[in-house]
Write a protein that holds these residues in place. Structure first.
Motif, short mmCIF file in Angstrom:
data_model
loop_
_atom_site.label_atom_id
_atom_site.label_comp_id
_atom_site.label_asym_id
_atom_site.label_seq_id
_atom_site.Cartn_x
_atom_site.Cartn_y
_atom_site.Cartn_z
N SER A 1 13.36 -52.12 8.70
CA SER A 1 14.17 -53.12 8.00
C SER A 1 15.61 -52.68 7.80
O SER A 1 16.49 -53.51 7.57
N SER A 2 15.87 -51.38 7.88
CA SER A 2 17.23 -50.89 7.60
C SER A 2 18.05 -50.69 8.87
O SER A 2 19.24 -50.39 8.79
N LEU A 3 17.43 -50.84 10.05
CA LEU A 3 18.16 -50.61 11.30
C LEU A 3 18.64 -51.94 11.88
O LEU A 3 17.83 -52.81 12.19
N LEU B 1 21.48 -51.21 16.92
CA LEU B 1 21.26 -49.77 16.86
C LEU B 1 19.80 -49.38 17.01
O LEU B 1 19.48 -48.21 17.24
N PHE B 2 18.91 -50.37 16.88
CA PHE B 2 17.48 -50.07 16.85
C PHE B 2 17.03 -49.35 18.12
O PHE B 2 16.33 -48.33 18.07
N LEU C 1 4.49 -41.36 15.00
CA LEU C 1 5.66 -42.20 14.73
C LEU C 1 5.21 -43.29 13.76
O LEU C 1 4.33 -44.09 14.07
N PHE C 2 5.82 -43.32 12.59
CA PHE C 2 5.47 -44.29 11.57
C PHE C 2 6.54 -45.38 11.53
O PHE C 2 7.69 -45.12 11.16
N LEU C 3 6.16 -46.59 11.92
CA LEU C 3 7.08 -47.73 11.94
C LEU C 3 6.86 -48.55 10.69
O LEU C 3 5.93 -49.37 10.61
N ASP C 4 7.70 -48.33 9.69
CA ASP C 4 7.56 -49.03 8.41
C ASP C 4 8.26 -50.38 8.48
O ASP C 4 9.32 -50.51 9.08
N ILE D 1 11.35 -56.47 12.64
CA ILE D 1 12.13 -56.25 13.87
C ILE D 1 12.24 -57.55 14.67
O ILE D 1 11.39 -58.43 14.59
N SER D 2 13.30 -57.65 15.45
CA SER D 2 13.59 -58.88 16.20
C SER D 2 12.65 -59.04 17.38
O SER D 2 12.01 -58.07 17.84
#
Length: 452
Positions: free
Chosen positions: A188-190, A194-195, A226-229, A234-235
Motif C-alpha cells: 500500500s505504501s509503494l 516504483l513498485f 517474501l511477505f506481501l502485505d 496493488i494495481s
C-alpha cells in the motif's frame, strides 16, 4: 500385551521426543529426548498421556480438546494435532504426530506420539511472538503449524490490527527457510511507478535516476520468505507481473532481458475482501488462486475475548518496559467489554494511552475511561456498564450522549470517582494509591466534586 524390546530400543535412539502408550492412554515408554525436554525430574511411565500433558482427569476429547488417539481410531491412520501442553517452561504449544501400531489381528494395539514444540506461539504472557489460548486462536495456529513446513503460498485474511505480520513471521520461523531472510513489502505504501523496481530491482540507466544497478526485494528474500502485505492494494498492471513471478518462479530486473530465478516462498496478507474484488474486476482471479493455495483467517479480537488478559500483560511489557505496570480487575473488565474494531493494534494503543495517564503502578478503570475518550472511537460508559460501539447504548440503540463532546471526559471521571469514594472504606492515602495518583491530586479531584 507388552511392546517388543526392539521397539523400545528404536524409540530410545530417536532424536525427537517420543512416547509410547496403549489403548488405555497409559504411557509405556518415553525416550531420552522426551525425558530431557518434557520430564527431566519425574518419570511419566505408568501415567496417562492426558494427565501428564494437560493435567486432565479425563481423555482430551472429554475435556474439549482434539484427541489424536480418538482421531486415529476413527481414521485408522496417522493423525496430527496442535496441543497446549504443560512443560517445565510453562504452557507451550506442541505439534503432536500420532502413529498407530497394529497387532497380528490388524487391531490398533499401541500408539507412538512424536512431539515438537511450536516456538513461535505461547499460551502465556511472554513478551514476544503470538500469544493466545482461545479456541479461535488455536484453530488459526493449528493451520500455521500445518502449512509452515511446506512450500505452499499462504494468504492471511482478516481485519486490520489482527497481527498478520506476526503470523507471517510465525509461518517463516516454523519453516525450513527460517535461517534465511523474511522480507516484508508494504504494497500500500509503494507507488505504482516504483513498485516493479522495488520488487524486482533495476539495471543502470533503466530510468531517470537509476545511476547504478540495484537488486530488488525478491533478491533480498532469496532462500527465505517474501511477505506481501496489503496485497489487495496493488494495481492490475503489477498484478500481471506478480502473477508471472508466482507461475514461473522467474522475473526480470527493470531494464534487463536476463531472466532470473526466484528462490522464495510467498506469504501475502490483506484486510480487503478479495472475492468481492475479483467479482468486480479489480483483482485478477488467476492471481487470487496463486496466492491463496492455503488461506488462513485471523480471528478478530472480539472472537477471542478470553485472550485479552494475556495480551494486556504482554503488551504492557512492550509499551512500558521500564515500568512494572499492572491493570486493576475493574479496568480489565472494562477492556474485555470493548468492541475493539481496531483489534490488537487498538488494544495496544489504548494501553499505551492508559499508561501515560497513570502516575502509579496500577492502571485503574478511570485511566481506561480517559484513554477511551481521547481515542478515535471513544465510548462513554459508567463504571460497571458494558461497552458499546460509539454512538450506541449498551442495547445497540442510538445514544443521546455525544461522545467526545466538551465536558464528557470530566463527567465520566467524576462519575467514576464518586462511585469509588462511595465504595472505599479506607484512608485517602490508600484511595490515592489505588487510583495511581498523588494525595494532592486526589484532594483537588474530591474538591471539584462538590465545589463551594
Amino acid at each position: 500385551m507388552k511392546p517388543l524390546p526392539e521397539l523400545m530400543s528404536y524409540l530410545e535412539g530417536l532424536s525427537e521426543p517420543h512416547i509410547l502408550f496403549d489403548t488405555q492412554y497409559r504411557i509405556l515408554a518415553a525416550n531420552a529426548a522426551y525425558r530431557r525436554q518434557f520430564s527431566p525430574e519425574r518419570s511419566v511411565v505408568g501415567r496417562t498421556c492426558y494427565e501428564v500433558s494437560h493435567h486432565f482427569g479425563v481423555p482430551c476429547d472429554k475435556a474439549g480438546e482434539s484427541c489424536p488417539l480418538l482421531k486415529s481410531r476413527e481414521s485408522g491412520q496417522r493423525e496430527r494435532v496442535l496441543h497446549l501442553h504443560h512443560t517445565p517452561k510453562g504452557e507451550e504449544y506442541v505439534n503432536i504426530e500420532l502413529t498407530p501400531l497394529l497387532n497380528a489381528h490388524d487391531e490398533q494395539a499401541f500408539f507412538i506420539e512424536k512431539m515438537e514444540p511450536l516456538r513461535v506461539a505461547h499460551g502465556m504472557s511472554l513478551g514476544q511472538g503470538l500469544i493466545g489460548r482461545a479456541p479461535a486462536f488455536q484453530k488459526m495456529l493449528a493451520l500455521v503449524a500445518r502449512v509452515a513446513p511446506s512450500q505452499a503460498t499462504v494468504l492471511l485474511l482478516g481485519e486490520s490490527g489482527t497481527g498478520k505480520e506476526l503470523v507471517a513471521g510465525a509461518v517463516h520461523q516454523a519453516s525450513p527457510r527460517a535461517h534465511h531472510a523474511l522480507v516484508a513489502v508494504d504494497c500500500s505504501s509503494l507507488p505504482e511507478n516504483l513498485f516493479e523496481s522495488e520488487l524486482f530491482g533495476h539495471e543502470r540507466g533503466a530510468f531517470t535516476g537509476a545511476n547504478a544497478a540495484r537488486g530488488g526485494l525478491v533478491e533480498a528474500a532469496s532462500g527465505g520468505t517474501l511477505f506481501l502485505d496489503e496485497i489487495g492494494d496493488i494495481s492490475l498492471t503489477m498484478q500481471v507481473k506478480l502473477l508471472r513471478l508466482l507461475e514461473t518462479g522467474t522475473y526480470r530486473r527493470v531494464g534487463s532481458t536476463e531472466l532470473r530465478h526466484a528462490d522464495i516462498r510467498v506469504v501475502s496478507a490483506t484486510h480487503r475482501d478479495l472475492d468481492e474484488m475479483v467479482a468486480v474486476g479489480t483483482f485478477r482471479e488467476d492471481l487470487y488462486y496463486r496466492l491463496s493455495t492455503f488461506p488462513i483467517h485471523l480471528p478478530a479480537l472480539r472472537e477471542r475475548r478470553g485472550d485479552i488478559e494475556l495480551l494486556v500483560t504482554a503488551l504492557l511489557d512492550r509499551v512500558t518496559p521500564q515500568r512494572q505496570l499492572r491493570v486493576s480487575e475493574a479496568a480489565l473488565r472494562r477492556l474485555q467489554a470493548q468492541p475493539f474494531p481496531g483489534n490488537v493494534r487498538e488494544l495496544r494503543n489504548l494501553l499505551e494511552r492508559s499508561a501515560l495517564l497513570c502516575d502509579g503502578d496500577t492502571i485503574q478503570v478511570t485511566h481506561v475511561e480517559q484513554a477511551l475518550l481521547s481515542g478515535r472511537r471513544p465510548t462513554v460508559a459508567l463504571p460497571g456498564s458494558q461497552a458499546a460501539p460509539s454512538g450506541h447504548d449498551i442495547h445497540g440503540n442510538a445514544s443521546s450522549t455525544v461522545t467526545g463532546a466538551p465536558g464528557a471526559l470530566k463527567l465520566v471521571e467524576r462519575t467514576a470517582l464518586r462511585q469509588l469514594v462511595a465504595e472505599h472504606q479506607g484512608s485517602r492515602a490508600v484511595l490515592a494509591k489505588k487510583l495511581g495518583i498523588s494525595q494532592r491530586s486526589l484532594y483537588r479531584k474530591l474538591k471539584a466534586l462538590d465545589p463551594p
